[in-house]
Every structure is written in C-alpha cells, then in structure tokens.
Design a protein around this motif. Structure first.
Motif, PDB file in Angstrom:
ATOM      1  N   LEU A 101      10.910  -1.655  -4.087  1.00 28.95           N
ATOM      2  CA  LEU A 101      10.930  -3.146  -4.078  1.00 28.95           C
ATOM      3  C   LEU A 101      10.873  -3.623  -5.795  1.00 28.95           C
ATOM      4  O   LEU A 101      11.582  -4.256  -6.218  1.00 28.95           O
ATOM      5  CB  LEU A 101       9.688  -3.744  -3.491  1.00 28.95           C
ATOM      6  CG  LEU A 101       9.892  -3.688  -1.915  1.00 28.95           C
ATOM      7  CD1 LEU A 101       8.648  -4.360  -1.225  1.00 28.95           C
ATOM      8  CD2 LEU A 101      11.300  -4.169  -1.358  1.00 28.95           C
ATOM      9  N   VAL A 114       7.572   2.377  -1.087  1.00 23.34           N
ATOM     10  CA  VAL A 114       8.179   0.963  -1.014  1.00 23.34           C
ATOM     11  C   VAL A 114       7.810   0.114  -2.011  1.00 23.34           C
ATOM     12  O   VAL A 114       8.623  -0.711  -2.578  1.00 23.34           O
ATOM     13  CB  VAL A 114       7.516   0.471   0.426  1.00 23.34           C
ATOM     14  CG1 VAL A 114       8.091  -1.050   0.455  1.00 23.34           C
ATOM     15  CG2 VAL A 114       7.933   1.325   1.569  1.00 23.34           C
ATOM     16  N   ASP A 140       0.894  -1.072  -0.079  1.00 19.78           N
ATOM     17  CA  ASP A 140      -0.146   0.299  -0.112  1.00 19.78           C
ATOM     18  C   ASP A 140       0.748   1.363   0.089  1.00 19.78           C
ATOM     19  O   ASP A 140       0.371   2.354  -0.270  1.00 19.78           O
ATOM     20  CB  ASP A 140      -0.755   0.109   1.201  1.00 19.78           C
ATOM     21  CG  ASP A 140      -0.288   0.056   2.490  1.00 19.78           C
ATOM     22  OD1 ASP A 140       0.854  -0.560   2.503  1.00 19.78           O
ATOM     23  OD2 ASP A 140      -0.720   0.603   3.475  1.00 19.78           O
ATOM     24  N   ILE A 174       8.282 -13.758   4.379  1.00 24.80           N
ATOM     25  CA  ILE A 174       9.418 -12.928   4.969  1.00 24.80           C
ATOM     26  C   ILE A 174       9.109 -11.720   5.439  1.00 24.80           C
ATOM     27  O   ILE A 174       7.998 -11.028   5.157  1.00 24.80           O
ATOM     28  CB  ILE A 174      10.354 -12.729   3.867  1.00 24.80           C
ATOM     29  CG1 ILE A 174       9.802 -11.946   2.620  1.00 24.80           C
ATOM     30  CG2 ILE A 174      10.938 -14.250   3.250  1.00 24.80           C
ATOM     31  CD1 ILE A 174      10.770 -11.658   1.523  1.00 24.80           C
ATOM     32  N   VAL A 175      10.030 -11.202   6.340  1.00 19.45           N
ATOM     33  CA  VAL A 175       9.830 -10.010   6.899  1.00 19.45           C
ATOM     34  C   VAL A 175      10.499  -8.791   6.473  1.00 19.45           C
ATOM     35  O   VAL A 175      11.535  -9.254   5.916  1.00 19.45           O
ATOM     36  CB  VAL A 175       9.945  -9.891   8.476  1.00 19.45           C
ATOM     37  CG1 VAL A 175       8.935 -11.062   9.051  1.00 19.45           C
ATOM     38  CG2 VAL A 175      11.504 -10.505   8.891  1.00 19.45           C
ATOM     39  N   LYS A 176      10.187  -7.581   6.456  1.00 24.30           N
ATOM     40  CA  LYS A 176      10.933  -6.558   5.691  1.00 24.30           C
ATOM     41  C   LYS A 176      12.007  -6.134   6.487  1.00 24.30           C
ATOM     42  O   LYS A 176      12.851  -5.712   6.112  1.00 24.30           O
ATOM     43  CB  LYS A 176       9.995  -5.390   5.641  1.00 24.30           C
ATOM     44  CG  LYS A 176       8.747  -5.475   4.907  1.00 24.30           C
ATOM     45  CD  LYS A 176       7.905  -4.232   4.514  1.00 24.30           C
ATOM     46  CE  LYS A 176       6.927  -4.408   3.672  1.00 24.30           C
ATOM     47  NZ  LYS A 176       6.118  -3.240   3.312  1.00 24.30           N
ATOM     48  N   ASP A 177      12.617  -6.770   7.516  1.00 18.38           N
ATOM     49  CA  ASP A 177      14.036  -6.809   8.270  1.00 18.38           C
ATOM     50  C   ASP A 177      14.934  -7.528   7.498  1.00 18.38           C
ATOM     51  O   ASP A 177      16.105  -7.357   7.958  1.00 18.38           O
ATOM     52  CB  ASP A 177      13.819  -7.244   9.807  1.00 18.38           C
ATOM     53  CG  ASP A 177      13.764  -6.211  10.666  1.00 18.38           C
ATOM     54  OD1 ASP A 177      14.357  -5.130  10.282  1.00 18.38           O
ATOM     55  OD2 ASP A 177      13.442  -6.660  11.827  1.00 18.38           O
ATOM     56  N   SER A 178      14.709  -8.516   6.697  1.00 16.41           N
ATOM     57  CA  SER A 178      15.564  -9.347   6.058  1.00 16.41           C
ATOM     58  C   SER A 178      16.393  -8.660   5.096  1.00 16.41           C
ATOM     59  O   SER A 178      16.072  -7.570   4.662  1.00 16.41           O
ATOM     60  CB  SER A 178      14.928 -10.140   5.124  1.00 16.41           C
ATOM     61  OG  SER A 178      13.497 -10.558   5.635  1.00 16.41           O
ATOM     62  N   THR A 201       6.073  -6.151   7.482  1.00 17.76           N
ATOM     63  CA  THR A 201       6.680  -5.289   8.438  1.00 17.76           C
ATOM     64  C   THR A 201       6.712  -6.050   9.745  1.00 17.76           C
ATOM     65  O   THR A 201       7.728  -6.083  10.475  1.00 17.76           O
ATOM     66  CB  THR A 201       6.023  -3.965   8.762  1.00 17.76           C
ATOM     67  OG1 THR A 201       5.976  -3.221   7.534  1.00 17.76           O
ATOM     68  CG2 THR A 201       6.761  -2.973   9.698  1.00 17.76           C
ATOM     69  N   PRO A 245      18.375  -7.551   1.744  1.00 17.14           N
ATOM     70  CA  PRO A 245      17.858  -7.125   0.456  1.00 17.14           C
ATOM     71  C   PRO A 245      17.943  -8.391  -0.458  1.00 17.14           C
ATOM     72  O   PRO A 245      16.868  -8.606  -1.113  1.00 17.14           O
ATOM     73  CB  PRO A 245      18.408  -5.956  -0.158  1.00 17.14           C
ATOM     74  CG  PRO A 245      18.725  -5.222   1.283  1.00 17.14           C
ATOM     75  CD  PRO A 245      19.171  -6.532   2.181  1.00 17.14           C
ATOM     76  N   LEU A 282      15.346 -11.166  -0.756  1.00 12.39           N
ATOM     77  CA  LEU A 282      14.238 -11.045  -1.629  1.00 12.39           C
ATOM     78  C   LEU A 282      13.977 -11.745  -3.191  1.00 12.39           C
ATOM     79  O   LEU A 282      13.161 -12.616  -3.258  1.00 12.39           O
ATOM     80  CB  LEU A 282      13.712  -9.628  -1.685  1.00 12.39           C
ATOM     81  CG  LEU A 282      12.347  -9.185  -2.529  1.00 12.39           C
ATOM     82  CD1 LEU A 282      11.271  -9.978  -1.801  1.00 12.39           C
ATOM     83  CD2 LEU A 282      12.189  -8.022  -2.806  1.00 12.39           C
ATOM     84  N   CYS A 320       4.853 -10.669   2.659  1.00 12.26           N
ATOM     85  CA  CYS A 320       5.987  -9.792   2.866  1.00 12.26           C
ATOM     86  C   CYS A 320       5.658  -8.912   3.875  1.00 12.26           C
ATOM     87  O   CYS A 320       4.841  -8.006   3.622  1.00 12.26           O
ATOM     88  CB  CYS A 320       6.701  -9.195   1.622  1.00 12.26           C
ATOM     89  SG  CYS A 320       7.764  -8.091   2.214  1.00 12.26           S
TER      90      CYS A 320
END
Lengths: 201, 201
Positions: free
Chosen positions: B17, B13, B9, B102-106, B83, B108, B111, B81
């Motif tokens: 991505l 971002v 949304d 996966i979390v957005k902490d991973s 947060t 890059p 991905l 994916c």
DNA sequence: CCGGGCCCCTGACGGATGTCATGCCGGGCC
DNA sequence: GGCCCGGCATGACATCCGTCAGGGGCCCGG
C-alpha cells in the motif's frame, strides 16, 4: 523477464501487490484476477511463469486453484500467499503441487525474492510455519468428522447439522464427540475453533 | 504534498500500500507501522496529514488508535481501511473521529483518491456499507451482554465464562439467553457469530 | 421520591448435548 | 476367509444449556 499472475479477492491488496511487483525490472504482472476460477482460466490462457494465489477467494479457493493449475499447466509454478499461517494449509498447498508458501506478514522485499526463486525452480517455504506444521502433524480427523464439524461451526443445533447432511441425530453426536476428543476440546464450538486454527477444515 | 502514515499489521500489505501511494506525485508516505500504539506515537511525533489505519492490529486496534489520534492530534485526519465491512465498525469509526472508511475490496485507484479527499476536509464512506450500517442500527446489546458473548465466543463452557468474569453460572446463562434473543440466534455460538458479523463485539 | 433500566443472583424445568456400549455393514489388507 | 477401521445407527445416562419467573441492589431522569 518473469511473467506473473496475481490472484487475490481484495482488489486493493491485489492492486498494491501487483504494483509493487511491477516495479521490479525483471518481473511483469500479466494478469490480475479476483477468484480461483478466473485464476485457473488465466493461467491456462496466458501460461505465466508464476501464479501468486491467495487462499481465501470466492468460487474456488487458492488451494483448489493450485491443484487445477498444477494439473492443467504444470509449467506454471504456484506460490500460495495467505493471511493466516494455518499449518494445515501448508500441507495441503504442497500436496496440491505448490512451489512456495508465504504469509502476508513477511517483509515486502521477500515477495519479489520468492517469485524469483520459485521461477528458477526452487521451493520457498516460511520456516516458522514449516516447524509448526510438523509439530501439529496431519489432521487426525476422518472425512466425515471434518464435514460434520464444518457444518457445526455455523452455530446451528445438532438437528440442523443432521438435516443438512442427511444423517441421524445420534450419528452427528457421535462424530462430534469423536472430533472433540481428537482436538482436545470440550465443546463442539471449541473443537471447531481449534480445527480451524490448525487448518484441519 | 500530502503526508501519510500507513498502519497495517501485515508487512506485505503495508509495504504494498505504501509503495502504491508513494507513486502518486502529491503523496508522501512518512511512516509505516505495524500496530496501534506505534501508530499513535508516530502520528503525534510526525503530525502527518492523513493516517491510514487497518482495524485489526496487535496491542491497540485501528478503532482505538483513531480515537487516541483524534484526541491528541486533531489536525491528523484518519481513514479506517479494513478487510471486513462490519456495519458496527463504521459507526464506531465515525464515533472515534475518523474522516474516512473504505474496505479492502475497493478498486486501487480509490485509495489515493480517498486520501486526497480526506486531506482536503471531506468525508469518504463506502456507500454500500453506510446503507447496511443504517439497516442494522446500533448494537442492542448491553455492556455486560457483549462481554459475556465475547468470552463465550472462545468456545468454552458456561462455567469457564463465569469463572473468567467472576460471575455466577446462572447469571452468565441469563445474559447469554438475552443476547441470543436480541440477535435472533438459537445457540450462543450462532449469537456470537452474528454479533461478530455485525460489528457488535 | 418513584419508576425504569441494568446488573446480579436464585431456583426450577424441559430439552439439547456429550459420552459410552453395542451392533450392522462395507472395503481394504494380510 | 479373518481382521481392522470407518461410517451409520440405536439406546441410555449424566450433564449442560436456554428459558422463565422471581427478588434485591444500584443509578438516573422525571
């Protein structure tokens, strides 16, 4: 060539933003960090033209980092970039010496644009947010009320809050009552939610 | 060539991505959308190999979109994916037929890697999150308790909740009391916070 | 068919909470 | 100095809330 520092706690987002900015021919990302302390350190050491800071970061948040960078490296212009368009954030960001404020909802092209404008000395502010900020105005909460409300937001009982702030039961109730009145809420939970939404915490 | 649909949304971002994925020689981003309904529509129309969905989206969230895409276009593999690494999200995502989480902490690089693995039929799950998910287990809350707790999270009074759900005052209190017990909390506010953190809402 | 789980309701009780009036103290300001 | 405002506190009062013990209805699996 404009040098940029990117700070965001989410590695994936941080990397993606950096990659996108790096594709611009006149922009170079010279550092990527994941928290506010590291951002300040990197800004002082590398002296980039622009620092792009997320609000939510561990150790030191973007607002605090903006203030410290502004104080220690005034030549480095700061853009606050955040998920939530809390009106209060904008006010605090500007008070901290930030030159730009954009939300993550903006179209991607706008990011590079904002970096260029800010680098050239202009200020960049989301117009929708600016209007909201003015309509809500500054926080009517007193320092103590904010502290108490923040502590109460955890969900504990009044006694928990009183103990954590070394206050009397009744005093906490008074501060909360006042905060509830000022936010227009009817319970401390609602007051906490509203204050949070408006960036008053 | 792996075709990918990106749904998030936050425009910034989403764009970032997509740009990053597009740089990979074997990946092509064929659509970018900003909400769940649009994601389902695009997945059905374009039949991409992989759909990358954020959890938080307007109209229809990523979990719901995953279920509908899985039902209407089983050939399209879904990666959630997000947060927040809420344990409950993982369980619901898997139940919805997602192939990756996966979390957005991973980092890059992970991905593109996840996209390739999922496209080839493998499952990709954050190991830390998987452990947490198992330790918390499934939600002990009953359907009604969840509804009541969600309504109470707004911060209104018991009467507000009762009115919005067409229930009696006492019934709401009973459900809340039960939910408070099951979450180990001591107030409804705390119960709501804990349930939220665990993905039980 | 019977037990058990969930839902809905009732009624009651003790403690928590929100509000108000009142007072004391300290700091800034005219 | 007088004044106002904010922080801290006390005490009292009317609710609100969380808990418990019930009871009736529904549906499902044994």
């Amino acid at each position: 060539m404009i040098t940029v520092l990117v700070a965001d706690d989410q590695a994936l987002v941080r990397g993606a933003l950096s990659t996108m900015l790096g594709l611009e021919s006149d922009i170079e990302v010279v550092a990527q960090v994941g928290d506010g302390e590291a951002a300040v350190e990197a800004a002082v050491r590398l002296s980039p033209d622009v620092a792009l800071l997320d609000v939510q970061m561990p150790r030191l948040d973007g607002l605090g980092a903006a203030a410290r960078i502004h104080a220690e490296r005034p030549s480095c212009r700061v853009i606050i970039c955040t998920t939530f368009g809390r009106p209060g954030y904008l006010a605090r960001a500007m008070a901290s010496g930030a030159h730009g404020f954009i939300v993550k909802d903006s179209p991607p092209e706008q990011l590079a644009d904002a970096v260029r404008r800010v680098a050239s000395g202009l200020r960049v502010v989301d117009p929708v947010l600016a209007a909201e900020s003015l309509s809500f105005g500054a926080s009517p909460l007193t320092d103590r009320e904010r502290e108490v409300l923040k502590a109460a937001a955890e969900g504990g009982t009044i006694r928990d809050v009183a103990k954590s702030l070394r206050l009397t039961d009744g005093t906490v109730r008074n501060h909360l009552s006042s905060a509830i009145g000022k936010t227009g809420a009817r319970t401390r939970a609602e007051a906490a939610r509203l204050a949070e939404e408006r960036g008053w915490l």
